[in-house]
Design a protein around this motif. Structure first.
Motif, short mmCIF file in Angstrom:
data_model
loop_
_atom_site.label_atom_id
_atom_site.label_comp_id
_atom_site.label_asym_id
_atom_site.label_seq_id
_atom_site.Cartn_x
_atom_site.Cartn_y
_atom_site.Cartn_z
N SER A 190 0.83 -1.20 0.00
CA SER A 190 0.00 0.00 0.00
C SER A 190 0.87 1.26 0.00
O SER A 190 0.59 2.22 -0.74
CB SER A 190 -0.94 -0.01 1.21
OG SER A 190 -1.84 1.08 1.17
N GLN A 201 2.41 1.70 -3.38
CA GLN A 201 1.45 2.16 -4.38
C GLN A 201 1.18 3.66 -4.23
O GLN A 201 1.17 4.40 -5.23
CB GLN A 201 0.13 1.39 -4.22
CG GLN A 201 -0.98 1.88 -5.16
CD GLN A 201 -2.30 1.19 -4.89
OE1 GLN A 201 -2.40 0.28 -4.06
NE2 GLN A 201 -3.34 1.63 -5.58
N HIS A 202 0.97 4.12 -3.01
CA HIS A 202 0.58 5.51 -2.78
C HIS A 202 1.77 6.45 -2.60
O HIS A 202 1.62 7.67 -2.67
CB HIS A 202 -0.33 5.60 -1.54
CG HIS A 202 -1.63 4.88 -1.69
ND1 HIS A 202 -2.66 5.36 -2.45
CD2 HIS A 202 -2.07 3.71 -1.17
CE1 HIS A 202 -3.68 4.53 -2.40
NE2 HIS A 202 -3.35 3.50 -1.62
N SER A 223 3.11 7.10 0.05
CA SER A 223 2.74 7.92 1.21
C SER A 223 2.25 7.01 2.32
O SER A 223 1.40 6.15 2.09
CB SER A 223 1.65 8.92 0.84
OG SER A 223 1.05 9.48 1.99
N LYS A 259 -1.50 8.18 3.13
CA LYS A 259 -2.50 7.68 2.18
C LYS A 259 -2.67 6.16 2.30
O LYS A 259 -3.77 5.63 2.18
CB LYS A 259 -2.13 8.07 0.76
CG LYS A 259 -2.22 9.56 0.48
CD LYS A 259 -1.83 9.87 -0.95
CE LYS A 259 -1.93 11.37 -1.24
NZ LYS A 259 -1.53 11.69 -2.63
N ALA A 260 -1.57 5.45 2.52
CA ALA A 260 -1.65 4.00 2.69
C ALA A 260 -2.46 3.65 3.94
O ALA A 260 -3.28 2.71 3.93
CB ALA A 260 -0.25 3.40 2.79
N ALA A 280 -6.11 4.14 3.21
CA ALA A 280 -6.63 3.07 2.34
C ALA A 280 -6.90 1.80 3.13
O ALA A 280 -7.84 1.06 2.83
CB ALA A 280 -5.66 2.80 1.20
#
Length: 324
Positions: A20, A23-24, A26, A29-30, A33
């Motif tokens: 995660s 992907q982000h 961050s 943000k992870a 999510a």
């Protein structure tokens, strides 16, 4: 020396958090999510890095990037984790609705009598279930051979199995063709079989099955002889229709040729009654929806259901043929 091949405890911990963040780019943000706090994500990734033995991310106050070790870890971990998620989804799906492959071990004689009407209507009702029928006279170990359930006559099913009735009890009938009976005297007593060509069944253990009868309250097994030995009842039935000799077969299997005059039922006062045919399964594990759906379908179709009581109808035809 025997090696111990095991997955160490916690080997997959932190992989979802790592993916995660990757992907982000961050932690904040992870965390959003995954529905956790940024500090929890950060701690989880630090534990993963410690277990791996290398830093996976380059952290600054303004950005998050992958190290070379992180890039290589991502390359291998992402498709592997996606496969695990997909595997979980498939397993969960099989556990929630009727789908997948349903494997049944069935004697060949039961296919035209019992399974043909069941399978046709079941496949229409549950198009996401694939049904595989393995016709075999042998009693197989369902779990060891990868079967969901089996179909057998009641007297052959082990006591620890869960059984669902497919047919009412029925008789084992001795049958012969009009042509054969024109050439031979019609048997009136069990001992008369000594003078007849009797078609015999070889059991899966290699022995020749005697012909069972009842004489009053006494069970009798007749040792017979004749020109043909087979491993299944349909073969014996076909040979009897051709006039090769007499055969002793499950009554429902002989219902149609008796009804249309190709065969005649003999020695009916001495016919032995069997418990009937059953669907059986181990019941030791959770019954998956595909098998549960088939069991419920069996219970409905085996009754004289108004919409499609095919099995019950065939058995009634058999009884009428033997009363006429």
């Amino acid at each position: 020396m025997k090696q111990n091949f095991t997955v160490r405890q916690g080997a997959l911990d932190g992989v979802e958090a790592f993916l995660s963040v990757a992907q982000h780019r961050s932690f904040r943000k992870a965390a959003a999510a995954l529905g956790v706090t940024p500090s929890a994500i950060s701690q989880t990734v630090r534990v993963l890095e410690a277990r791996v033995g290398a830093a996976l991310f380059v952290r600054t106050t303004r950005s998050v990037g992958l190290t070379e070790a992180g890039e290589r870890f991502l390359l291998r971990a992402k498709p592997a984790f996606e496969e695990l998620v997909a595997a979980s989804d498939v397993a969960r799906d099989l556990g929630q609705r009727p789908s997948g492959l349903l494997r049944l071990s069935v004697p060949s004689a039961a296919v035209p009598i019992v399974l043909e009407p069941l399978i046709a209507s079941f496949c229409r009702a549950y198009p996401e279930v694939e049904v595989e029928i393995v016709a075999s006279p042998e009693l197989v170990d369902l779990a060891a051979e990868g079967f969901d359930a089996g179909v057998r006559m009641g007297q052959f099913i082990a006591a620890d199995m869960v059984a669902v009735r497919l047919t009412p009890p029925f008789r084992f009938e001795v049958v012969g063709s009009p042509d054969y009976l024109h050439r031979r005297n019609r048997p009136e007593r069990i001992d008369d079989l000594r003078d007849h060509a009797c078609l015999r069944m070889r059991r899966s253990n290699g022995s020749i099955a005697p012909w069972p009868f009842v004489d009053g309250n006494k069970a009798v097994e007749a040792i017979v002889s004749g020109p043909l030995i087979a491993h299944d009842y349909p073969t014996l039935l076909g040979a009897a229709i051709q006039g090769v000799g007499l055969a002793q077969v499950p009554g429902p299997l002989a219902a149609a040729p008796i009804a249309d005059g190709r065969l005649q039922a003999l020695l009916t006062p001495f016919a032995v009654t069997t418990p009937g045919v059953f669907l059986y399964h181990s019941g030791r594990r959770q019954v998956l929806p595909k098998l549960r759906a088939f069991i419920e379908h069996v219970k409905y179709q085996s009754a004289d259901a108004p919409s499609d009581g095919t099995i019950a109808r065939r058995l009634r035809e058999f009884e009428r043929a033997n009363k006429s």
